[in-house]
Design a protein around this motif. Structure first.
Motif, PDB file in Angstrom:
ATOM      1  N   ILE A 100       2.165   0.841   5.766  1.00 49.00           N
ATOM      2  CA  ILE A 100       0.858   0.748   5.746  1.00 49.00           C
ATOM      3  C   ILE A 100       0.081  -0.659   5.937  1.00 49.00           C
ATOM      4  CG2 ILE A 100       0.720   2.902   4.704  1.00 49.00           C
ATOM      5  CD1 ILE A 100      -0.523   1.531   2.285  1.00 49.00           C
ATOM      6  N   PHE A 101       0.807  -1.613   5.391  1.00 46.55           N
ATOM      7  CA  PHE A 101      -0.003  -3.026   5.693  1.00 46.55           C
ATOM      8  C   PHE A 101       0.494  -3.899   6.779  1.00 46.55           C
ATOM      9  CE2 PHE A 101      -0.356  -2.036   0.992  1.00 46.55           C
ATOM     10  CZ  PHE A 101      -1.576  -1.975   0.742  1.00 46.55           C
ATOM     11  N   ILE A 112      -7.718 -10.782   3.766  1.00 45.47           N
ATOM     12  CA  ILE A 112      -9.013 -11.392   3.117  1.00 45.47           C
ATOM     13  C   ILE A 112      -8.413 -11.449   1.779  1.00 45.47           C
ATOM     14  CG2 ILE A 112     -11.345 -10.611   2.259  1.00 45.47           C
ATOM     15  CD1 ILE A 112     -11.526  -9.121   4.913  1.00 45.47           C
ATOM     16  N   LEU A 113      -7.816 -10.588   1.063  1.00 43.78           N
ATOM     17  CA  LEU A 113      -7.461 -11.136  -0.396  1.00 43.78           C
ATOM     18  C   LEU A 113      -6.358 -11.836  -0.405  1.00 43.78           C
ATOM     19  CD1 LEU A 113      -6.832  -7.196  -1.178  1.00 43.78           C
ATOM     20  CD2 LEU A 113      -8.811  -8.643  -2.070  1.00 43.78           C
ATOM     21  N   ILE A 171      -2.901  -6.585  -3.014  1.00 42.64           N
ATOM     22  CA  ILE A 171      -3.191  -5.201  -2.970  1.00 42.64           C
ATOM     23  C   ILE A 171      -1.617  -4.483  -2.672  1.00 42.64           C
ATOM     24  CG2 ILE A 171      -3.514  -5.299  -0.289  1.00 42.64           C
ATOM     25  CD1 ILE A 171      -5.493  -2.872  -0.803  1.00 42.64           C
ATOM     26  N   ALA A 172      -1.779  -3.465  -3.590  1.00 47.56           N
ATOM     27  CA  ALA A 172      -0.423  -2.630  -3.415  1.00 47.56           C
ATOM     28  C   ALA A 172      -0.762  -1.246  -3.529  1.00 47.56           C
ATOM     29  CB  ALA A 172       0.385  -3.099  -4.565  1.00 47.56           C
ATOM     30  N   LEU A 173       0.016  -0.449  -3.008  1.00 45.55           N
ATOM     31  CA  LEU A 173       0.085   1.002  -2.877  1.00 45.55           C
ATOM     32  C   LEU A 173       0.831   1.508  -4.236  1.00 45.55           C
ATOM     33  CD1 LEU A 173      -0.963   3.928  -1.692  1.00 45.55           C
ATOM     34  CD2 LEU A 173       1.210   3.695  -0.321  1.00 45.55           C
ATOM     35  N   ILE A 201      -5.693  -3.528  -6.807  1.00 45.03           N
ATOM     36  CA  ILE A 201      -5.955  -5.017  -6.286  1.00 45.03           C
ATOM     37  C   ILE A 201      -5.937  -5.938  -7.384  1.00 45.03           C
ATOM     38  CG2 ILE A 201      -7.920  -6.374  -5.075  1.00 45.03           C
ATOM     39  CD1 ILE A 201      -8.695  -4.026  -3.671  1.00 45.03           C
ATOM     40  N   ASP A 202      -5.290  -7.101  -7.335  1.00 49.25           N
ATOM     41  CA  ASP A 202      -5.047  -7.549  -8.640  1.00 49.25           C
ATOM     42  C   ASP A 202      -5.397  -9.246  -8.059  1.00 49.25           C
ATOM     43  OD1 ASP A 202      -3.762  -6.462 -10.684  1.00 49.25           O
ATOM     44  OD2 ASP A 202      -2.407  -5.797  -9.036  1.00 49.25           O
ATOM     45  N   PHE A 203      -6.020  -9.928  -8.826  1.00 54.56           N
ATOM     46  CA  PHE A 203      -6.620 -11.352  -8.548  1.00 54.56           C
ATOM     47  C   PHE A 203      -5.897 -12.296  -9.486  1.00 54.56           C
ATOM     48  CE2 PHE A 203      -9.978  -9.114  -6.472  1.00 54.56           C
ATOM     49  CZ  PHE A 203     -10.353  -9.576  -5.282  1.00 54.56           C
TER      50      PHE A 203
END
Length: 316
Positions: free
Chosen positions: A268-269, A292-293, A300-302, A313-315
C-alpha cells in the motif's frame, strides 16, 4: 591544493591536560620558594595571575580547535535541515573534526543535488507529456462532436478519454510526490488544532479523539494533509467512524471499514499501487504521506487489526 596541517584530537586534549598538570606542579614549587621571600599570600596572588594567564592559552586553543568548529558545523546542519542556502564552514580544528565535517558537508551536498535532480526530472517529464496529453484531449473533444460516430467508436473514445484522465492524474501525483520529498512543514501541533477542519472536509465520517493535548513535531498544515489522506482512504473502504489516539510521539488511527486485504497490505505504500485505478485512483496518496513523515523523522505503518484498518504514526 595542500591541506593545512591539523593536530589530532588526542594531541589537543592530551596537551591541554598535561599543560595544566605541569603548570600546577610548577606553581607549587614556585610558591614554596617565593613564599618565604615575599609572603605566601602575595606569592599566591602573583602565581594565580600568572597561572590564569597561561591557562587562558590552552583554553583559547580548545575553543578555536573544538568548540567553534563544532558550533559552525551545527549551524550549517540546522540551515540545511530547514532548506536554507547557507555557506559551508571553511575552517575546522582537529583532524578528526575536519574529516567528520567534510563528510557531513559532502553528504548534505549530495542529498541536495539528488533532490534537485528529482525535481528537474519530474518537471521535464510532466512538461514533455503535457503536450501529447493536451493533444489527446483536443482530439477526444473533436471526435465526440461528430454526429456520425457509431456507438462502438464512442465507447472506444470514452476509453481513450479515461486513459487521458488517468495520465493527467498520474502526472499530478508525480508532482505531488516530488514536492512531498522537498517541502517540510516546520513547527508543531496537536490534533485538536486540525480536528475541526478534518471533520468539515469529511462530513460522512465520525471522528473521535483521545489525547488531544499531545504535540507532534510537524505544523498543523502538514498534519492536516497526512490525516486527510488517511481519512479519505478510510471513507473509500466504507468506514463510518475513525478513532484517533494520540500518545507521546505516536498517533494511532483506527476505522471500522472493510480493511485492507493481506495480499495488498505489503504494497500500500508503494508509489502508483492502487486497487481503484478504474475510478481515478493514482496510488500516490500513501506514498506522499510517507514522504512527508520521513521529512519530519516520522514513520507510518499498517498494523494488523481485527476490524477495519489501523495505522500507527511514530515520530522519533
Amino acid at each position: 591544493m595542500t591541506r593545512k596541517w591539523r593536530p589530532s584530537l588526542g594531541l589537543v586534549i592530551g596537551g591541554a591536560l598535561a599543560g595544566t598538570l605541569v603548570l600546577s606542579f610548577l606553581g607549587l614549587i614556585a610558591l614554596r620558594y617565593l613564599g618565604p621571600e615575599i609572603g605566601f599570600r602575595q606569592a599566591a596572588m602573583i602565581l594565580g595571575v600568572i597561572i590564569a594567564a597561561i591557562t587562558a592559552v590552552p583554553g583559547w586553543l580548545l575553543v578555536r580547535l573544538l568548540l567553534r568548529p563544532i558550533h559552525d558545523l551545527e549551524t550549517y546542519a540546522a540551515a540545511q535541515e530547514q532548506g536554507q542556502d547557507a555557506p559551508a564552514p571553511r575552517h575546522f580544528g582537529t583532524k578528526e573534526i575536519d574529516t567528520t565535517a567534510r563528510g557531513v558537508i559532502s553528504m548534505a551536498e549530495a542529498l541536495r543535488d539528488r533532490e534537485a535532480t528529482i525535481r528537474s526530472y519530474t518537471d521535464h517529464v510532466t512538461h514533455e507529456l503535457k503536450t501529447p496529453v493536451s493533444a489527446i484531449r483536443a482530439a477526444v473533444e473533436l471526435l465526440s462532436d461528430d454526429p456520425e460516430l457509431c456507438a462502438d467508436n464512442r465507447v472506444l473514445l470514452e476509453q481513450i478519454n479515461g486513459a487521458r484522465l488517468q495520465m493527467e492524474a498520474q502526472l499530478e501525483a508525480l508532482r505531488e510526490a516530488a514536492q512531498a520529498r522537498e517541502v517540510r512543514y516546520l513547527g508543531n501541533c496537536d490534533i485538536s488544532e486540525v480536528i475541526a477542519e478534518l471533520q468539515g472536509d469529511h462530513p460522512n465520517l465520525t471522528l473521535t479523539l483521545e489525547g488531544d493535548a499531545t504535540r507532534f513535531p510537524i505544523s498543523g498544515k502538514g498534519m492536516a494533509i497526512i490525516l486527510s489522506q488517511l481519512l479519505r482512504n478510510a471513507a473509500e473502504h466504507g468506514a463510518q467512524t475513525v478513532q484517533l489516539v494520540a500518545t507521546a510521539g505516536q498517533l494511532t488511527l483506527q476505522d471500522d471499514g472493510s480493511g485492507i486485504s493481506d495480499g495488498n497490505a505489503a504494497r500500500i505504500f508503494e508509489p502508483f499501487f492502487t486497487t481503484k485505478r478504474e475510478s481515478g485512483g493514482t496510488g500516490m496518496g500513501l506514498a506522499v504521506v510517507r514522504s512527508i513523515l520521513h521529512a519530519h523523522r516520522g514513520e507510518i505503518a499498517l498494523v494488523p487489526s481485527q476490524t477495519g484498518t489501523r495505522f500507527e504514526i511514530d515520530f522519533a
